[in-house]
Design an enzyme around this catalytic site. Structure first.
Site, mmCIF file in Angstrom:
data_model
loop_
_atom_site.group_PDB
_atom_site.id
_atom_site.type_symbol
_atom_site.label_atom_id
_atom_site.label_comp_id
_atom_site.label_asym_id
_atom_site.label_seq_id
_atom_site.Cartn_x
_atom_site.Cartn_y
_atom_site.Cartn_z
ATOM 1 N N SER A 1 71.914 -5.533 -45.307
ATOM 2 C CA SER A 1 72.852 -4.418 -45.213
ATOM 3 C C SER A 1 72.128 -3.120 -44.887
ATOM 4 O O SER A 1 72.659 -2.244 -44.196
ATOM 5 C CB SER A 1 73.640 -4.276 -46.519
ATOM 6 O OG SER A 1 72.753 -4.098 -47.612
ATOM 7 N N TYR B 1 64.390 -5.420 -47.697
ATOM 8 C CA TYR B 1 63.868 -6.754 -47.978
ATOM 9 C C TYR B 1 62.413 -6.973 -47.601
ATOM 10 O O TYR B 1 61.832 -7.998 -47.958
ATOM 11 C CB TYR B 1 64.763 -7.805 -47.320
ATOM 12 C CG TYR B 1 66.120 -7.865 -47.991
ATOM 13 C CD1 TYR B 1 66.281 -8.523 -49.198
ATOM 14 C CD2 TYR B 1 67.208 -7.185 -47.458
ATOM 15 C CE1 TYR B 1 67.502 -8.544 -49.849
ATOM 16 C CE2 TYR B 1 68.439 -7.198 -48.103
ATOM 17 C CZ TYR B 1 68.589 -7.869 -49.296
ATOM 18 O OH TYR B 1 69.794 -7.875 -49.945
ATOM 19 N N PHE C 1 76.047 -14.313 -42.184
ATOM 20 C CA PHE C 1 76.318 -15.134 -43.372
ATOM 21 C C PHE C 1 76.032 -14.346 -44.635
ATOM 22 O O PHE C 1 75.443 -13.288 -44.592
ATOM 23 C CB PHE C 1 75.515 -16.429 -43.344
ATOM 24 C CG PHE C 1 74.032 -16.260 -43.050
ATOM 25 C CD1 PHE C 1 73.146 -15.978 -44.065
ATOM 26 C CD2 PHE C 1 73.554 -16.367 -41.742
ATOM 27 C CE1 PHE C 1 71.794 -15.826 -43.808
ATOM 28 C CE2 PHE C 1 72.206 -16.221 -41.474
ATOM 29 C CZ PHE C 1 71.322 -15.948 -42.506
#
Length: 402
Positions: A118, A123, A402
Protein backbone atom coordinates in the site's frame (compact mmCIF):
# COMPACT_ATOMS: atom_id res chain seq x y z
CA UNK A 1 -3.03 -4.38 28.41
CA UNK A 2 -0.55 -6.64 26.62
CA UNK A 3 -0.69 -7.78 22.99
CA UNK A 4 -1.07 -11.40 21.90
CA UNK A 5 -0.71 -12.96 18.47
CA UNK A 6 -2.33 -16.08 17.05
CA UNK A 7 -3.87 -17.40 13.87
CA UNK A 8 -7.53 -16.62 13.31
CA UNK A 9 -10.60 -18.78 13.83
CA UNK A 10 -13.93 -18.77 12.06
CA UNK A 11 -15.45 -16.74 14.88
CA UNK A 12 -12.91 -13.97 14.14
CA UNK A 13 -13.85 -13.52 10.48
CA UNK A 14 -16.27 -10.62 10.82
CA UNK A 15 -13.92 -8.75 13.15
CA UNK A 16 -11.11 -9.45 10.67
CA UNK A 17 -13.07 -7.86 7.80
CA UNK A 18 -14.07 -4.89 9.91
CA UNK A 19 -10.47 -4.37 11.07
CA UNK A 20 -9.03 -4.48 7.53
CA UNK A 21 -11.65 -2.01 6.33
CA UNK A 22 -10.72 0.32 9.17
CA UNK A 23 -7.00 -0.07 8.45
CA UNK A 24 -7.54 1.07 4.85
CA UNK A 25 -10.01 3.81 5.83
CA UNK A 26 -12.90 2.04 4.10
CA UNK A 27 -16.36 1.01 5.20
CA UNK A 28 -17.01 -2.67 5.95
CA UNK A 29 -18.81 -4.52 3.14
CA UNK A 30 -20.71 -7.71 4.06
CA UNK A 31 -20.99 -8.63 0.36
CA UNK A 32 -17.24 -8.33 -0.13
CA UNK A 33 -16.61 -10.33 3.03
CA UNK A 34 -18.79 -13.15 1.68
CA UNK A 35 -17.04 -13.02 -1.71
CA UNK A 36 -13.59 -13.14 -0.13
CA UNK A 37 -14.28 -15.87 2.44
CA UNK A 38 -13.49 -18.81 0.08
CA UNK A 39 -10.05 -17.30 -0.56
CA UNK A 40 -8.87 -17.51 3.04
CA UNK A 41 -7.47 -20.34 5.06
CA UNK A 42 -7.75 -18.66 8.46
CA UNK A 43 -4.97 -20.89 9.80
CA UNK A 44 -2.71 -18.77 7.57
CA UNK A 45 -3.95 -15.41 8.84
CA UNK A 46 -2.14 -14.05 11.88
CA UNK A 47 -3.93 -11.59 14.11
CA UNK A 48 -2.69 -9.33 16.90
CA UNK A 49 -5.13 -8.86 19.76
CA UNK A 50 -5.30 -6.39 22.60
CA UNK A 51 -7.48 -8.29 24.98
CA UNK A 52 -10.37 -9.48 22.82
CA UNK A 53 -9.95 -6.72 20.21
CA UNK A 54 -8.34 -7.63 16.88
CA UNK A 55 -6.03 -4.73 16.01
CA UNK A 56 -3.83 -6.09 13.22
CA UNK A 57 -3.54 -8.93 10.71
CA UNK A 58 -1.40 -10.47 8.00
CA UNK A 59 -2.59 -13.31 5.79
CA UNK A 60 -1.15 -15.44 3.00
CA UNK A 61 -2.93 -17.24 0.19
CA UNK A 62 -1.54 -20.53 -1.08
CA UNK A 63 -0.71 -19.90 -4.74
CA UNK A 64 1.93 -20.79 -7.29
CA UNK A 65 3.83 -18.13 -9.22
CA UNK A 66 5.57 -18.51 -12.57
CA UNK A 67 9.33 -17.95 -12.37
CA UNK A 68 12.04 -17.74 -15.04
CA UNK A 69 13.10 -21.01 -16.59
CA UNK A 70 11.26 -23.45 -14.32
CA UNK A 71 7.85 -24.70 -13.29
CA UNK A 72 5.68 -22.33 -11.21
CA UNK A 73 6.77 -22.30 -7.58
CA UNK A 74 4.65 -22.40 -4.40
CA UNK A 75 4.35 -18.79 -3.25
CA UNK A 76 2.87 -17.19 -0.17
CA UNK A 77 0.69 -14.45 -1.66
CA UNK A 78 0.69 -12.11 1.32
CA UNK A 79 -2.52 -10.17 1.76
CA UNK A 80 -4.75 -8.32 4.24
CA UNK A 81 -1.86 -6.73 6.08
CA UNK A 82 -3.10 -3.89 8.22
CA UNK A 83 -3.13 -2.28 11.64
CA UNK A 84 -6.20 -0.59 13.05
CA UNK A 85 -5.99 3.20 13.44
CA UNK A 86 -5.11 4.17 16.99
CA UNK A 87 -2.83 1.15 17.40
CA UNK A 88 0.05 2.06 15.11
CA UNK A 89 3.67 2.72 16.09
CA UNK A 90 3.46 -0.05 18.68
CA UNK A 91 5.38 -2.75 16.80
CA UNK A 92 2.22 -4.56 15.65
CA UNK A 93 3.24 -4.82 11.98
CA UNK A 94 6.74 -5.99 12.87
CA UNK A 95 5.36 -8.73 15.11
CA UNK A 96 2.98 -9.82 12.32
CA UNK A 97 5.73 -9.96 9.71
CA UNK A 98 7.98 -11.92 12.04
CA UNK A 99 5.26 -14.42 12.93
CA UNK A 100 4.32 -14.87 9.29
CA UNK A 101 7.81 -15.26 7.81
CA UNK A 102 9.08 -17.45 10.63
CA UNK A 103 5.93 -19.56 10.32
CA UNK A 104 6.46 -19.99 6.57
CA UNK A 105 10.03 -21.09 7.25
CA UNK A 106 8.92 -23.59 9.88
CA UNK A 107 6.19 -25.01 7.61
CA UNK A 108 8.66 -25.47 4.76
CA UNK A 109 6.08 -25.18 1.97
CA UNK A 110 6.71 -21.83 0.27
CA UNK A 111 10.28 -20.61 -0.14
CA UNK A 112 9.06 -17.29 -1.59
CA UNK A 113 6.56 -14.67 -0.44
CA UNK A 114 5.12 -11.82 -2.52
CA UNK A 115 2.83 -8.88 -1.85
CA UNK A 116 1.45 -5.62 -3.20
CA UNK A 117 2.45 -2.72 -0.96
CA UNK A 118 0.00 0.00 0.00
CA UNK A 119 2.98 2.27 0.66
CA UNK A 120 6.36 1.83 -1.00
CA UNK A 121 8.52 2.48 2.05
CA UNK A 122 7.08 -0.23 4.31
CA UNK A 123 8.33 -3.67 3.32
CA UNK A 124 12.00 -3.21 2.51
CA UNK A 125 12.74 -3.37 6.22
CA UNK A 126 11.23 -6.86 6.29
CA UNK A 127 13.44 -8.13 3.47
CA UNK A 128 11.13 -7.55 0.51
CA UNK A 129 12.55 -6.20 -2.75
CA UNK A 130 10.69 -4.58 -5.63
CA UNK A 131 10.34 -7.56 -7.95
CA UNK A 132 8.21 -6.14 -10.78
CA UNK A 133 6.65 -3.00 -12.16
CA UNK A 134 3.55 -2.39 -14.22
CA UNK A 135 2.81 0.34 -16.73
CA UNK A 136 -0.19 2.65 -16.65
CA UNK A 137 -0.70 2.83 -20.42
CA UNK A 138 -2.95 5.24 -22.30
CA UNK A 139 -3.51 5.04 -26.07
CA UNK A 140 -5.79 7.13 -28.30
CA UNK A 141 -8.58 5.36 -30.16
CA UNK A 142 -7.58 4.26 -33.65
CA UNK A 143 -3.81 4.43 -33.04
CA UNK A 144 -2.27 2.89 -36.14
CA UNK A 145 0.11 -0.07 -36.11
CA UNK A 146 3.25 -0.09 -38.23
CA UNK A 147 2.75 -1.65 -41.70
CA UNK A 148 4.33 -5.01 -40.87
CA UNK A 149 1.94 -5.97 -38.06
CA UNK A 150 0.03 -9.21 -38.76
CA UNK A 151 -3.27 -9.51 -36.90
CA UNK A 152 -4.32 -12.61 -38.84
CA UNK A 153 -7.70 -13.52 -40.25
CA UNK A 154 -9.27 -15.01 -37.10
CA UNK A 155 -12.40 -13.29 -35.92
CA UNK A 156 -12.34 -11.25 -32.72
CA UNK A 157 -15.76 -11.07 -31.12
CA UNK A 158 -17.54 -10.13 -27.93
CA UNK A 159 -19.24 -12.86 -25.95
CA UNK A 160 -21.38 -13.09 -22.81
CA UNK A 161 -19.65 -13.78 -19.53
CA UNK A 162 -20.96 -17.33 -19.20
CA UNK A 163 -19.50 -18.29 -22.59
CA UNK A 164 -16.25 -16.37 -22.26
CA UNK A 165 -15.11 -17.33 -18.76
CA UNK A 166 -14.53 -21.08 -19.33
CA UNK A 167 -12.47 -20.30 -22.43
CA UNK A 168 -10.56 -17.52 -20.66
CA UNK A 169 -9.78 -19.75 -17.69
CA UNK A 170 -8.34 -22.51 -19.85
CA UNK A 171 -6.27 -20.11 -21.89
CA UNK A 172 -5.02 -18.26 -18.81
CA UNK A 173 -3.79 -21.53 -17.31
CA UNK A 174 -1.70 -22.21 -20.41
CA UNK A 175 -0.18 -18.74 -20.51
CA UNK A 176 0.28 -18.19 -16.77
CA UNK A 177 2.61 -21.14 -16.31
CA UNK A 178 5.26 -19.50 -18.48
CA UNK A 179 5.03 -15.78 -17.68
CA UNK A 180 7.05 -14.80 -14.59
CA UNK A 181 4.87 -13.10 -12.01
CA UNK A 182 1.59 -14.73 -13.04
CA UNK A 183 -0.28 -16.59 -10.29
CA UNK A 184 -2.39 -19.69 -10.69
CA UNK A 185 -6.14 -19.19 -10.25
CA UNK A 186 -8.82 -21.50 -8.98
CA UNK A 187 -12.57 -20.97 -9.12
CA UNK A 188 -12.60 -18.74 -6.02
CA UNK A 189 -9.83 -16.54 -7.43
CA UNK A 190 -11.65 -16.10 -10.75
CA UNK A 191 -14.88 -15.24 -8.96
CA UNK A 192 -13.11 -12.61 -6.88
CA UNK A 193 -10.86 -11.29 -9.66
CA UNK A 194 -13.80 -10.55 -11.97
CA UNK A 195 -16.45 -9.71 -9.39
CA UNK A 196 -18.95 -7.43 -11.10
CA UNK A 197 -21.48 -6.12 -8.63
CA UNK A 198 -22.34 -2.44 -8.91
CA UNK A 199 -20.14 -1.73 -5.88
CA UNK A 200 -17.09 -3.01 -7.78
CA UNK A 201 -17.51 -0.86 -10.88
CA UNK A 202 -16.47 2.55 -9.56
CA UNK A 203 -18.80 4.28 -11.99
CA UNK A 204 -17.79 2.18 -14.99
CA UNK A 205 -19.82 -0.31 -17.02
CA UNK A 206 -20.15 -4.02 -16.38
CA UNK A 207 -17.33 -6.18 -17.71
CA UNK A 208 -17.31 -6.96 -21.43
CA UNK A 209 -15.54 -10.03 -22.75
CA UNK A 210 -13.63 -10.27 -26.04
CA UNK A 211 -12.63 -13.62 -27.51
CA UNK A 212 -10.03 -14.67 -30.06
CA UNK A 213 -9.29 -18.35 -30.80
CA UNK A 214 -5.97 -17.92 -28.96
CA UNK A 215 -6.66 -15.08 -26.57
CA UNK A 216 -9.17 -13.00 -24.64
CA UNK A 217 -9.62 -9.54 -23.18
CA UNK A 218 -11.85 -8.12 -20.45
CA UNK A 219 -12.75 -4.45 -20.27
CA UNK A 220 -15.10 -1.84 -18.82
CA UNK A 221 -16.20 1.50 -20.26
CA UNK A 222 -16.22 4.85 -18.52
CA UNK A 223 -18.89 6.94 -20.23
CA UNK A 224 -17.92 10.52 -21.00
CA UNK A 225 -19.52 13.04 -23.34
CA UNK A 226 -18.68 16.58 -24.35
CA UNK A 227 -20.18 19.02 -26.86
CA UNK A 228 -18.43 17.17 -29.68
CA UNK A 229 -19.97 13.82 -28.79
CA UNK A 230 -18.87 10.63 -27.00
CA UNK A 231 -15.37 10.42 -25.54
CA UNK A 232 -15.62 7.17 -23.60
CA UNK A 233 -12.60 5.64 -21.86
CA UNK A 234 -12.05 1.92 -22.47
CA UNK A 235 -10.48 0.38 -19.36
CA UNK A 236 -8.82 -2.98 -20.05
CA UNK A 237 -8.81 -5.29 -17.03
CA UNK A 238 -6.92 -8.12 -18.68
CA UNK A 239 -5.55 -9.06 -22.08
CA UNK A 240 -4.03 -12.52 -22.46
CA UNK A 241 -2.90 -14.27 -25.62
CA UNK A 242 -0.95 -17.36 -26.56
CA UNK A 243 0.96 -15.79 -29.45
CA UNK A 244 1.95 -12.41 -30.86
CA UNK A 245 -0.59 -12.44 -33.68
CA UNK A 246 -3.49 -12.97 -31.27
CA UNK A 247 -2.10 -10.28 -28.97
CA UNK A 248 -1.97 -7.74 -31.80
CA UNK A 249 -5.44 -8.73 -33.00
CA UNK A 250 -6.97 -8.17 -29.56
CA UNK A 251 -5.29 -4.79 -29.21
CA UNK A 252 -6.45 -3.82 -32.69
CA UNK A 253 -10.03 -4.68 -31.76
CA UNK A 254 -9.92 -2.69 -28.52
CA UNK A 255 -8.32 0.34 -30.16
CA UNK A 256 -11.08 0.44 -32.78
CA UNK A 257 -14.13 0.26 -30.50
CA UNK A 258 -16.59 2.95 -31.60
CA UNK A 259 -17.52 5.91 -29.36
CA UNK A 260 -14.29 5.68 -27.36
CA UNK A 261 -11.52 8.27 -27.19
CA UNK A 262 -8.83 6.48 -25.20
CA UNK A 263 -7.76 3.03 -24.06
CA UNK A 264 -6.29 2.61 -20.59
CA UNK A 265 -4.56 -0.52 -19.36
CA UNK A 266 -2.42 -1.36 -16.35
CA UNK A 267 -0.13 -3.66 -18.27
CA UNK A 268 3.29 -5.27 -18.06
CA UNK A 269 6.30 -2.99 -18.21
CA UNK A 270 7.49 -4.67 -21.43
CA UNK A 271 4.11 -4.70 -23.22
CA UNK A 272 5.03 -4.90 -26.95
CA UNK A 273 2.15 -2.65 -28.00
CA UNK A 274 4.49 0.35 -27.74
CA UNK A 275 6.52 -1.14 -30.59
CA UNK A 276 3.44 -2.14 -32.57
CA UNK A 277 2.52 1.51 -33.01
CA UNK A 278 3.41 3.45 -36.13
CA UNK A 279 3.89 6.47 -33.88
CA UNK A 280 5.18 5.35 -30.46
CA UNK A 281 4.73 8.87 -29.05
CA UNK A 282 0.99 8.26 -28.97
CA UNK A 283 1.52 5.98 -25.98
CA UNK A 284 1.51 7.69 -22.62
CA UNK A 285 3.18 5.53 -20.02
CA UNK A 286 4.07 5.71 -16.36
CA UNK A 287 5.54 2.89 -14.31
CA UNK A 288 4.47 1.86 -10.82
CA UNK A 289 5.59 -0.82 -8.42
CA UNK A 290 3.72 -4.11 -8.45
CA UNK A 291 4.61 -7.24 -6.45
CA UNK A 292 7.41 -7.08 -3.92
CA UNK A 293 9.21 -10.39 -3.42
CA UNK A 294 10.76 -11.93 -0.31
CA UNK A 295 12.95 -15.03 -0.24
CA UNK A 296 11.83 -16.96 2.82
CA UNK A 297 14.40 -19.72 2.41
CA UNK A 298 17.24 -18.52 0.18
CA UNK A 299 18.60 -21.89 -0.86
CA UNK A 300 15.25 -23.41 -1.80
CA UNK A 301 14.12 -20.26 -3.59
CA UNK A 302 17.24 -19.89 -5.72
CA UNK A 303 17.20 -23.55 -6.78
CA UNK A 304 13.52 -23.28 -7.71
CA UNK A 305 14.02 -21.03 -10.76
CA UNK A 306 16.10 -21.21 -13.93
CA UNK A 307 18.93 -18.94 -15.04
CA UNK A 308 19.96 -17.32 -18.29
CA UNK A 309 23.68 -18.12 -18.08
CA UNK A 310 26.23 -20.04 -16.06
CA UNK A 311 27.77 -18.39 -13.03
CA UNK A 312 29.77 -19.35 -9.96
CA UNK A 313 29.80 -16.76 -7.16
CA UNK A 314 29.98 -16.58 -3.39
CA UNK A 315 27.26 -14.35 -1.92
CA UNK A 316 27.61 -12.74 1.49
CA UNK A 317 23.94 -12.25 2.39
CA UNK A 318 22.56 -10.13 5.22
CA UNK A 319 19.08 -10.82 6.57
CA UNK A 320 18.25 -9.25 9.91
CA UNK A 321 14.65 -10.46 9.92
CA UNK A 322 15.14 -14.10 8.92
CA UNK A 323 18.58 -14.95 10.32
CA UNK A 324 18.72 -18.45 8.83
CA UNK A 325 19.43 -16.79 5.46
CA UNK A 326 22.28 -14.62 6.76
CA UNK A 327 25.44 -16.42 5.68
CA UNK A 328 27.88 -16.94 2.85
CA UNK A 329 26.40 -18.98 0.03
CA UNK A 330 27.98 -20.36 -3.13
CA UNK A 331 25.59 -20.13 -6.08
CA UNK A 332 26.69 -22.33 -8.97
CA UNK A 333 24.64 -22.38 -12.16
CA UNK A 334 25.26 -24.83 -15.00
CA UNK A 335 22.94 -25.11 -18.01
CA UNK A 336 20.31 -23.02 -16.26
CA UNK A 337 20.10 -25.06 -13.05
CA UNK A 338 21.42 -23.84 -9.72
CA UNK A 339 23.10 -25.44 -6.74
CA UNK A 340 23.32 -23.46 -3.50
CA UNK A 341 25.38 -24.31 -0.43
CA UNK A 342 26.78 -22.60 2.64
CA UNK A 343 30.53 -21.88 2.50
CA UNK A 344 33.23 -20.04 4.39
CA UNK A 345 34.99 -18.78 1.24
CA UNK A 346 35.73 -15.11 0.64
CA UNK A 347 32.66 -13.38 -0.90
CA UNK A 348 32.42 -12.18 -4.48
CA UNK A 349 29.28 -10.12 -3.86
CA UNK A 350 27.77 -8.64 -0.69
CA UNK A 351 24.05 -7.92 -0.66
CA UNK A 352 20.91 -7.90 1.45
CA UNK A 353 18.18 -10.51 1.05
CA UNK A 354 15.92 -7.76 -0.35
CA UNK A 355 18.19 -7.41 -3.40
CA UNK A 356 17.79 -11.11 -4.18
CA UNK A 357 14.02 -10.73 -3.82
CA UNK A 358 14.05 -7.83 -6.26
CA UNK A 359 16.01 -9.84 -8.82
CA UNK A 360 14.20 -13.14 -8.30
CA UNK A 361 11.57 -12.78 -11.07
CA UNK A 362 14.17 -11.70 -13.61
CA UNK A 363 13.10 -8.10 -14.13
CA UNK A 364 15.34 -6.10 -11.80
CA UNK A 365 19.01 -6.04 -12.75
CA UNK A 366 21.50 -6.58 -9.97
CA UNK A 367 23.83 -4.22 -11.83
CA UNK A 368 21.20 -1.52 -11.36
CA UNK A 369 20.91 -2.35 -7.67
CA UNK A 370 24.70 -2.13 -7.43
CA UNK A 371 24.57 1.38 -8.83
CA UNK A 372 21.91 2.16 -6.21
CA UNK A 373 24.29 0.79 -3.53
CA UNK A 374 22.13 -2.17 -2.55
CA UNK A 375 24.79 -4.57 -3.88
CA UNK A 376 28.58 -4.44 -3.34
CA UNK A 377 31.06 -6.12 -5.63
CA UNK A 378 34.05 -7.80 -4.00
CA UNK A 379 35.50 -9.51 -7.08
CA UNK A 380 35.65 -7.58 -10.36
CA UNK A 381 33.04 -8.79 -12.85
CA UNK A 382 31.06 -10.82 -10.32
CA UNK A 383 28.01 -8.54 -10.21
CA UNK A 384 27.77 -8.34 -13.99
CA UNK A 385 27.89 -12.13 -14.34
CA UNK A 386 25.39 -12.65 -11.54
CA UNK A 387 23.03 -10.00 -12.92
CA UNK A 388 22.98 -11.59 -16.38
CA UNK A 389 22.26 -15.04 -14.96
CA UNK A 390 19.24 -13.73 -13.04
CA UNK A 391 17.58 -12.06 -16.04
CA UNK A 392 14.37 -13.49 -17.47
CA UNK A 393 13.45 -13.59 -21.14
CA UNK A 394 10.47 -11.34 -20.42
CA UNK A 395 9.85 -8.76 -17.71
CA UNK A 396 7.72 -10.13 -14.86
CA UNK A 397 4.12 -9.04 -14.59
CA UNK A 398 1.30 -9.89 -12.20
CA UNK A 399 -2.10 -9.03 -13.70
CA UNK A 400 -3.99 -9.12 -10.40
CA UNK A 401 -3.77 -7.42 -7.04
CA UNK A 402 -4.03 -9.84 -4.13
Amino acid sequence: MGLTIRTLREADYQAFGDMIAAAFLADPSPSDAALERPLYDLDRVHGVFEGAELIGSAGAFVRTMAVPGAAPQPTAAVTSVGVKPGHRRRGVLTSLMRAQLHGLHDDGLEAVAALWASEGAIYGRYGYGLGAQFTDLRLPRGAAFHPGVDVGADRVREAPREEALPLARALYDRVAANRPGYLNRGAAEWEYHLADDESHRDGLSAYRFVLHPRGYAVYRVKNEWDDRGPRHELNVRELTAEDDQAYAALYRYLLDVDLTAELRYFTGSDDPVFHLLRNPRLARRSNRDSPWVRLVDLDRALTGRGYLSDVDVVLDVTDDFCPWNADRWRLTVKEGEAAVRRVTDEPDVTLDISALGAAFLGGTRLTTLARAQFVRERRPGAVRALSHAFLGETAPHCPEVF
